[in-house]
Design an enzyme around this catalytic site. Structure first.
Site, PDB file in Angstrom:
ATOM      1  N   LYS A  66       0.840  -1.205   0.000  1.00 14.83           N
ATOM      2  CA  LYS A  66       0.000   0.000   0.000  1.00 14.83           C
ATOM      3  C   LYS A  66       0.875   1.255   0.000  1.00 14.83           C
ATOM      4  O   LYS A  66       2.072   1.184   0.284  1.00 14.83           O
ATOM      5  CB  LYS A  66      -0.920  -0.020   1.225  1.00 14.83           C
ATOM      6  CG  LYS A  66      -0.191  -0.045   2.554  1.00 14.83           C
ATOM      7  CD  LYS A  66      -1.125  -0.359   3.703  1.00 14.83           C
ATOM      8  CE  LYS A  66      -0.366  -0.378   5.027  1.00 14.83           C
ATOM      9  NZ  LYS A  66      -1.191  -0.931   6.109  1.00 14.83           N
TER      10      LYS A  66
ATOM     11  N   ARG B 120     -10.379  -0.617  15.028  1.00 13.53           N
ATOM     12  CA  ARG B 120     -10.309   0.226  13.840  1.00 13.53           C
ATOM     13  C   ARG B 120     -11.297  -0.352  12.841  1.00 13.53           C
ATOM     14  O   ARG B 120     -12.401   0.144  12.728  1.00 13.53           O
ATOM     15  CB  ARG B 120      -8.865   0.263  13.296  1.00 13.53           C
ATOM     16  CG  ARG B 120      -8.651   1.311  12.230  1.00 13.53           C
ATOM     17  CD  ARG B 120      -7.197   1.430  11.812  1.00 13.53           C
ATOM     18  NE  ARG B 120      -6.679   0.219  11.176  1.00 13.53           N
ATOM     19  CZ  ARG B 120      -5.440   0.082  10.685  1.00 13.53           C
ATOM     20  NH1 ARG B 120      -4.580   1.078  10.789  1.00 13.53           N
ATOM     21  NH2 ARG B 120      -5.054  -1.034  10.106  1.00 13.53           N
TER      22      ARG B 120
ATOM     23  N   TYR C 211      17.379  29.388  10.041  1.00  9.57           N
ATOM     24  CA  TYR C 211      16.176  30.109  10.463  1.00  9.57           C
ATOM     25  C   TYR C 211      16.023  30.059  11.986  1.00  9.57           C
ATOM     26  O   TYR C 211      16.262  29.032  12.614  1.00  9.57           O
ATOM     27  CB  TYR C 211      14.931  29.481   9.842  1.00  9.57           C
ATOM     28  CG  TYR C 211      14.775  29.796   8.374  1.00  9.57           C
ATOM     29  CD1 TYR C 211      14.647  31.112   7.931  1.00  9.57           C
ATOM     30  CD2 TYR C 211      14.742  28.773   7.448  1.00  9.57           C
ATOM     31  CE1 TYR C 211      14.490  31.390   6.576  1.00  9.57           C
ATOM     32  CE2 TYR C 211      14.586  29.042   6.095  1.00  9.57           C
ATOM     33  CZ  TYR C 211      14.458  30.362   5.670  1.00  9.57           C
ATOM     34  OH  TYR C 211      14.310  30.630   4.341  1.00  9.57           O
TER      35      TYR C 211
ATOM     36  N   MET D  67      13.502  24.449   3.703  1.00  9.56           N
ATOM     37  CA  MET D  67      12.706  23.767   2.685  1.00  9.56           C
ATOM     38  C   MET D  67      13.584  22.986   1.706  1.00  9.56           C
ATOM     39  O   MET D  67      13.262  21.864   1.316  1.00  9.56           O
ATOM     40  CB  MET D  67      11.856  24.786   1.916  1.00  9.56           C
ATOM     41  CG  MET D  67      10.854  24.118   0.990  1.00  9.56           C
ATOM     42  SD  MET D  67       9.888  25.295   0.059  1.00  9.56           S
ATOM     43  CE  MET D  67       8.794  25.956   1.302  1.00  9.56           C
TER      44      MET D  67
HETATM   45  C1  PLP Z   1      -0.389  -1.951   6.782  1.00  9.43           C
HETATM   46  C2  PLP Z   1      -0.928  -3.268   7.192  1.00  9.43           C
HETATM   47  C3  PLP Z   1      -0.099  -4.391   7.366  1.00  9.43           C
HETATM   48  C4  PLP Z   1       1.417  -4.297   7.302  1.00  9.43           C
HETATM   49  O1  PLP Z   1       1.885  -3.745   8.510  1.00  9.43           O
HETATM   50  P1  PLP Z   1       3.457  -3.587   8.828  1.00  9.43           P
HETATM   51  O2  PLP Z   1       3.503  -3.130  10.231  1.00  9.43           O
HETATM   52  O3  PLP Z   1       3.978  -2.548   7.893  1.00  9.43           O
HETATM   53  O4  PLP Z   1       4.063  -4.921   8.593  1.00  9.43           O
HETATM   54  C5  PLP Z   1      -0.697  -5.606   7.632  1.00  9.43           C
HETATM   55  N1  PLP Z   1      -2.041  -5.712   7.758  1.00  9.43           N
HETATM   56  C6  PLP Z   1      -2.867  -4.650   7.635  1.00  9.43           C
HETATM   57  C7  PLP Z   1      -4.329  -4.831   7.808  1.00  9.43           C
HETATM   58  C8  PLP Z   1      -2.343  -3.394   7.365  1.00  9.43           C
HETATM   59  O5  PLP Z   1      -3.164  -2.343   7.263  1.00  9.43           O
END
Ligand code: PLP
Length: 359
Positions: A35, A130, A255, A303
């Site tokens: 993702k 969640r 800065y 930046m």
């Molecule tokens: C993002 C995610 C993972 C992977 O988690 P990591 O901590 O990056 O290994 C696994 N399962 C779900 C449902 C996730 O949202």
């Protein structure tokens, strides 16, 4: 002229980390979590390099479609499922596996008119609160799914940890017990472990594991380095020295004039800043690597630039390469100095930073 600010992505390290997952969880299939543009590493080059994974998991339809359109035939799971009849139809079109975590989705599946039978991962909330059906709604959700002709009868079971990154967490123990209890009577496949679960909770491996972070070589366990876990950083973020200036004792840098030299020194100005995704919150204890040595930041991140205190005798000159994190500087160290986590740093990189792949 090249600014020299880029992220090198070493696909050999990605493959090494996938092999590591296999060693940690030898009896499970691997659903590689890609993702968010493969945690900032580039979705398609990463999925191509992860040909040995058994499936991919993504957060959004669009991510899944990109993988399919690149020609991959592997199973692709939508971790957040779908929210409308149109999205459900797209899931059928691209043959995605779907997470079902909410009654609304069951209603959409019941209303689905097409010919496709969906492969479902039913999500139970074991404590993260969640996504997922809670323990009292869960049996009813399963029973409803089993009556639907749009749902493949091989329904699978999943849940997600909230605290597996903590060592010896009692919350993880509770979640694991709840999941084991449900899975005892569950015929289909099961998945629970993210990266931290894979490393710290072998009992959580079940049929499938879902590694994200560890594939990219960032430590999923608080207080343990990626290296000590056998993982190799995939991304090395580089920049260049664009100026070296002499500073007398008592002069300030950057800065807010909030850093003052204790003695005379040289300051290297480096071609990266928060406009590239280098964290503005990085403290003056944050280090970068120049010519194999570590040097601390001096003053605030701008930046487009950072300033680095290189002392009087470093020999560093404009054009020298700087490593901000990666092969020699653990991203987890930088994250710690910037009061965040490695995941966040990876995903903050902006489009100004080109990705360069090493096969
Ligand atoms: C993002 C995610 C993972 C992977 O988690 P990591 O901590 O990056 O290994 C696994 N399962 C779900 C449902 C996730 O949202």
């Amino acid at each position: 002229m090249e600014r020299g600010t880029l992220a090198q992505i070493d696909l050999r390290c990605l493959k090494h980390n996938l092999a590591c997952v296999r060693k940690y969880a030898p009896h499970s299939k691997i659903m590689a979590v890609v993702k968010a543009n493969a945690y900032g590493h580039g979705l398609l080059p990463v999925t191509k390099a992860l040909a040995q994974a058994d499936a991919f998991a993504v957060a959004t339809l669009n991510e899944g479609i990109q993988i399919r359109q690149s020609g991959s035939q592997k199973p692709i799971l939508l971790l957040e499922g779908f929210l409308s009849q149109r999205e459900l139809e797209a899931c059928a079109q691209y043959q995605f596996l779907i997470v079902v975590h909410h009654q609304r989705q069951i209603d959409l599946l019941a209303a689905y008119q097409g010919p496709y039978q969906f492969s479902v991962w039913l999500k139970v909330d074991t404590g993260m609160h969640r996504l997922g059906f809670n323990l009292s709604q869960f049996e009813l959700a399963e029973a409803q799914l089993r009556t639907l002709s749009s749902v493949d009868p091989h329904i699978r079971l999943m849940s997600h940890f909230c605290c597996a990154d903590e060592q010896g967490s009692s919350a993880t123990q509770v979640q694991l017990e709840r999941f084991k209890h449900l899975s005892a009577k569950w015929q289909g496949e099961k998945t629970l472990a993210n990266s931290a679960g894979i490393i710290q909770w072998p009992e959580s491996h079940f049929d499938w594991v879902r590694p994200g972070a560890m594939l990219y070589g960032i430590s999923p366990v608080i207080g343990q380095s990626a290296q000590s876990l056998g993982l190799k950083p995939v991304m090395t973020l580089q920049a260049r020295v664009i100026a070296v200036n002499k500073l007398s004792a008592g002069e300030h840098v950057g800065y807010g004039a909030c850093w003052t030299s204790a003695q005379s020194t040289h300051i290297a100005i480096v071609s990266i800043g928060y406009g590239d995704g280098y964290p503005r919150s990085a403290s003056s204890y944050t280090e970068v690597i120049i010519n194999q040595h570590r040097y601390p930041l001096a003053g605030r991140v701008s930046m487009d630039m950072i300033a680095v205190d290189i002392g009087l005798d470093s020999g560093i000159k404009p054009g020298d390469r700087v490593e901000c994190w990666g092969a020699s500087m653990p991203i987890d160290n930088v994250a710690h100095s910037a009061s965040t986590i490695g995941y966040d740093l990876l995903l903050r990189l902006t489009s100004r930073v080109g990705l360069e792949y090493i096969e």
